[in-house]
Design an enzyme around this catalytic site. Structure first.
Site, PDB file in Angstrom:
ATOM      1  N   THR A 264       0.715  -1.136   0.044  1.00  0.00           N
ATOM      2  CA  THR A 264      -0.016   0.022  -0.048  1.00  0.00           C
ATOM      3  C   THR A 264       0.975   1.370  -0.092  1.00  0.00           C
ATOM      4  O   THR A 264       2.044   1.348   0.635  1.00  0.00           O
ATOM      5  CB  THR A 264      -0.946   0.048   1.037  1.00  0.00           C
ATOM      6  OG1 THR A 264      -0.075   0.147   2.467  1.00  0.00           O
ATOM      7  CG2 THR A 264      -1.848  -1.169   1.435  1.00  0.00           C
ATOM      8  N   ASP A 265       0.394   2.194  -0.432  1.00  0.00           N
ATOM      9  CA  ASP A 265       1.024   3.671  -0.168  1.00  0.00           C
ATOM     10  C   ASP A 265       0.493   3.558   1.301  1.00  0.00           C
ATOM     11  O   ASP A 265      -0.563   3.254   1.801  1.00  0.00           O
ATOM     12  CB  ASP A 265       0.064   4.617  -0.963  1.00  0.00           C
ATOM     13  CG  ASP A 265       1.176   5.898  -0.982  1.00  0.00           C
ATOM     14  OD1 ASP A 265       2.081   6.014   0.054  1.00  0.00           O
ATOM     15  OD2 ASP A 265       1.263   6.572  -2.015  1.00  0.00           O
ATOM     16  N   TRP A 266       1.126   4.569   2.098  1.00  0.00           N
ATOM     17  CA  TRP A 266       0.995   4.612   3.466  1.00  0.00           C
ATOM     18  C   TRP A 266      -0.376   5.080   3.944  1.00  0.00           C
ATOM     19  O   TRP A 266      -0.740   6.226   3.486  1.00  0.00           O
ATOM     20  CB  TRP A 266       2.181   5.500   4.075  1.00  0.00           C
ATOM     21  CG  TRP A 266       3.390   4.700   4.533  1.00  0.00           C
ATOM     22  CD1 TRP A 266       3.877   4.804   5.701  1.00  0.00           C
ATOM     23  CD2 TRP A 266       4.081   3.901   3.631  1.00  0.00           C
ATOM     24  NE1 TRP A 266       4.973   4.013   5.725  1.00  0.00           N
ATOM     25  CE2 TRP A 266       5.143   3.094   4.388  1.00  0.00           C
ATOM     26  CE3 TRP A 266       4.221   3.558   2.358  1.00  0.00           C
ATOM     27  CZ2 TRP A 266       6.185   2.434   4.156  1.00  0.00           C
ATOM     28  CZ3 TRP A 266       4.948   2.314   1.889  1.00  0.00           C
ATOM     29  CH2 TRP A 266       5.934   1.881   2.596  1.00  0.00           C
ATOM     30  N   GLY A 268      -3.084   3.464   2.502  1.00  0.00           N
ATOM     31  CA  GLY A 268      -4.138   3.534   1.630  1.00  0.00           C
ATOM     32  C   GLY A 268      -4.797   2.258   1.480  1.00  0.00           C
ATOM     33  O   GLY A 268      -5.854   2.041   0.716  1.00  0.00           O
TER      34      GLY A 268
END
Length: 733
Positions: A264-266, A268
């Site tokens: 994930t993006d942080w 996300g």
């Protein structure tokens, strides 16, 4: 004699073929051996241990399994350098004294080189630095498309053309990963603005998705063999991209056979069941306070933590779903921190500085050069007024997650002072932006009128004025988290320039930015140079080009529209950009960047692929190897590049192709090949560019697949999208 030579040649061919077969067989054997080891590990893990591997244990790490000797997985922000060490549980810097690094030029600069070899050098160098810092995953490079010049994160990406981005990202990935560090290509997909990025739902046609927004990711997977991919924050067709069934399961993992890890993006991830079933493997950054909140064991409260474990135990989610995630994570580890032949890495060495300087020099783009304003002779005893905050402002700090802790950063002013020993250099700030702070704007406390007065006085005394303007990496500029609010230059730069021109007309503008900007004073200044964010050696690289020690060869990786409404995304109103805070519609469809300008006959201020040199090039003897082609055949374009000037230099030959009388709406032309040709003064160079006819296909939504139209095509050969030297008509039968 002939028979003897033929036998030797045949022997060499057979030996080489056997070597290739043997190598592939060994690779397959090694792969099977690793998969067998992974099977054994998975069977030894408890359900709890497997779930723990699927989510963070700190800001930038996920846990291993101590009792089996499985190490933690450590990640670091990139893609222009390895970020300074962050605290375990919060976003503060850990204040280490040994985490300073080499800051490399931003990826807009790398794209501007049109030089895949430099992309490989870049990847190797940054990979070595990541390895030395004991990182397993480098969070980069980014390949989202340049859709609007307001996107705060464009400087991290590789421009508006999917073919250029594809050709530059593959060697970067290969360079990073040869160090036993995983590249993590981001942000997959359609993260083309920062405003409302955390929730905006993007609606785009299948055709534009596959032709514009996915090709660089596809190349990263199929050609670059990238080991990890980061999902994006936004939604696509109602599902968040970090757990999007179409993007992750169907396209990435099934169609492209991606065998790596989706991260994930942080923050996300938004739902346990979707995260589990829709292709996510490691969840990072959810609940950004980590263990410092009042929630007990906050990392265990992630979507892919205790809630995931509960669903597995109840049978709502099958264990084979979990096992696939763990298999991918272990495979990543065998490629990185569990690889037996992993290198040790290097950091802040001269070779890395040299690579950074070479990329910076080749990426700088000369946009205007009236009366040969540049280069400026270093031996003359002249007075040079260097005006502008960007001549002294640090550009390695700020910008969000790409912020860097550079061991050294040479400013443009320092670079010029070091180079122009015979000149008198005076500096005036002229304008001020205030200090950098993520998430907010801090106004400058300096007196704007006094700064302007000092700049005008300095300009009036000088033989030459170098105005360092553009953007910076502060909030609302080139910075993660939010977009720019206007196309024009900030901090009163336009007004200041007009005042300077009243006292000195001999002005060259050096733009420092990762984005296109409005240039209303273009006809009044003598020269314009686009220099990007160049990292540790910014000042030296700029001085290299201004002095003529390096002949500029950079080409723009995106178009500069004259005004914002000339940009395709903006021309359709707010629902196209930025959306209505819930949804946005990519109404320009496939006509992004130069495709829009060419097809709609809207002349840009500066075109994609444009860039001047201190010498003069001429393209001649341009031709294709034939005029009629079949499917699965290579089109070969060849020609001569003549250097008619007095300096050695390099020209980028660009080949665009367009379909004539297409049955579907298409761009007038699309970049399908390029080659950077170095030619000494007075000499000729040659080029040969091969293009697969299948690359001329369009994505046919009626069959959900690629379709190569038969019929006539036009080949355009030139040195920018707007400067075509020859057109050649061909046919595909």
């Amino acid at each position: 004699m002939f028979k003897s030579t033929f036998k030797k040649l045949l022997f060499v061919i057979i030996c080489n073929t056997m070597l290739v077969i043997s190598t592939k067989a060994q690779e397959n054997k090694n792969s099977k051996s690793i998969e067998a080891k992974i099977d054994a590990i998975i069977s030894s893990l408890t359900l709890e241990e497997k779930v723990a591997m699927c989510h963070a244990q700190s800001k930038f790490s996920s846990p291993g399994v101590e009792r089996l000797g499985i190490p933690e997985l450590w990640m670091s922000d990139g893609p222009h350098g390895v970020r300074g060490e962050i605290n375990w549980d919060n976003w503060g810097y850990a204040n280490w004294t040994n985490d300073s690094i080499t800051a490399f030029p931003a990826l807009t600069c790398l794209a501007s080189t049109f030089n895949p070899k430099l992309a490989k050098d870049y990847g190797i160098s940054i990979g070595e630095e990541a390895r030395y810092r004991k990182k397993d995953v480098l969070l980069g490079p980014g390949v989202n498309m340049y859709r609007t010049p307001l996107n705060g994160r464009n400087f991290e990406y590789m421009g508006e053309d999917p073919y250029l981005a594809s050709k530059m990202v593959v060697p970067y990935i290969q360079g990073v990963q040869q160090n036993g560090v995983a590249a993590c290509v981001k942000h997959y997909a359609l993260n083309n603005q920062e405003l409302w990025r955390g929730h905006i739902n993007v609606e785009v046609s299948d055709r534009a998705l596959h032709e514009i927004y996915l090709p660089a990711f596809k190349a990263a997977v199929e050609e670059g063999k990238v080991w990890s991919i980061m999902g994006s924050y936004n939604q696509f067709r109602g599902q968040f991209c970090c757990h999007n069934d179409l993007l992750l399961n169907k396209i990435l993992k099934k169609d492209w056979n991606f065998d790596g890890v989706v991260i994930t993006d942080w923050g996300g991830a938004h739902d346990t069941k979707q995260a589990a079933l829709n292709g996510l493997d490691i969840e990072m950054g959810t609940g950004t306070d980590g263990l410092t909140t009042s929630t007990k064991n906050a990392y265990d409260s992630y979507y892919l933590a205790n809630p995931f474990l509960k669903m597995l135990k109840s049978g709502e989610i099958k264990e084979e779903i979990l096992n696939d995630k763990v298999r991918r994570i272990l495979r990543l580890m065998f490629r990185t921190n569990m690889h037996q032949d992993r290198t040790l890495g290097r950091i802040n060495n001269q070779e890395h500085i040299d690579v950074a300087r070479k990329i910076a020099g080749e990426g700088i783009v000369l946009l205007k050069n009236e009366a040969s304003f540049f280069p400026i002779n270093t031996s003359k005893k002249i007075t040079i007024a260097v005006i502008g905050e960007n001549a002294t402002k640090s550009m390695t700090i700020g910008g969000g997650s790409s912020e860097l802790k550079a061991l050294n950063e040479i400013t443009p002013l320092d670079g010029l002072k070091n180079r122009y020993k015979n000149a008198t250099i005076i500096h005036a700030k002229g304008y001020a932006s205030g200090p950098s702070a993520y998430g907010r704007v801090i106004p400058s406390t300096l007196d704007a009128n006094q700064l302007k007065k000092e700049a005008i006085e300095a300009a009036s005394k000088a033989d030459i004025v170098l105005f360092f303007g553009g953007l910076n990496k502060n909030h609302l500029q080139d910075c993660e988290g939010v977009d720019r609010t206007e196309y024009k230059l900030p901090f009163g730069q336009d007004e200041l320039l007009n005042e300077l021109l009243k006292v000195n007309s001999n002005i060259g503008v050096v733009l420092v930015s990762g984005n296109a900007v409005e240039i209303p004073w273009i006809s009044k200044v003598k020269a314009i140079m686009q220099t990007w964010y160049l990292g540790s050696v910014a000042g030296d690289a700029i001085a290299d080009v201004i002095s003529g020690d390096v002949n500029p060869s950079g080409k723009l990786p995106f178009s500069f529209p004259k005004k914002l409404s000339d940009n395709a995304a903006h021309s359709f109103g707010e629902l196209s950009y930025p959306g209505d805070n819930v949804n946005q519609y990519y109404k320009e469809d496939i006509l992004v960047g130069y495709r829009w300008h060419d097809t709609k006959k809207i002349k840009p201020l500066f075109a994609f692929g444009e860039g001047l040199s201190y010498t003069t090039f001429e393209l001649s003897k341009l031709d294709s190897d034939k005029k009629v082609y079949s499917e699965n055949e290579a089109i070969t374009i060849s020609g001569t590049v003549s250097n008619k000037g007095n300096l050695d230099g390099a020209e980028v030959v660009q080949v665009y192709i367009g379909k004539l009388n297409s049955k579907v709406s298409r761009a007038e032309k699309e970049l399908k090949g390029f080659e950077k040709v170095e030619v000494k003064k007075g000499e000729n160079g040659t080029f040969k560019i091969s293009i697969d006819t299948n690359s001329l296909s369009f994505y046919d939504e009626t069959i959900s697949n690629w379709n190569l139209e038969k019929g006539d095509y036009m080949i355009y050969i030139g040195n920018s999208s707007s400067n075509i030297s020859k057109k050649i008509k061909i046919s595909i039968q």
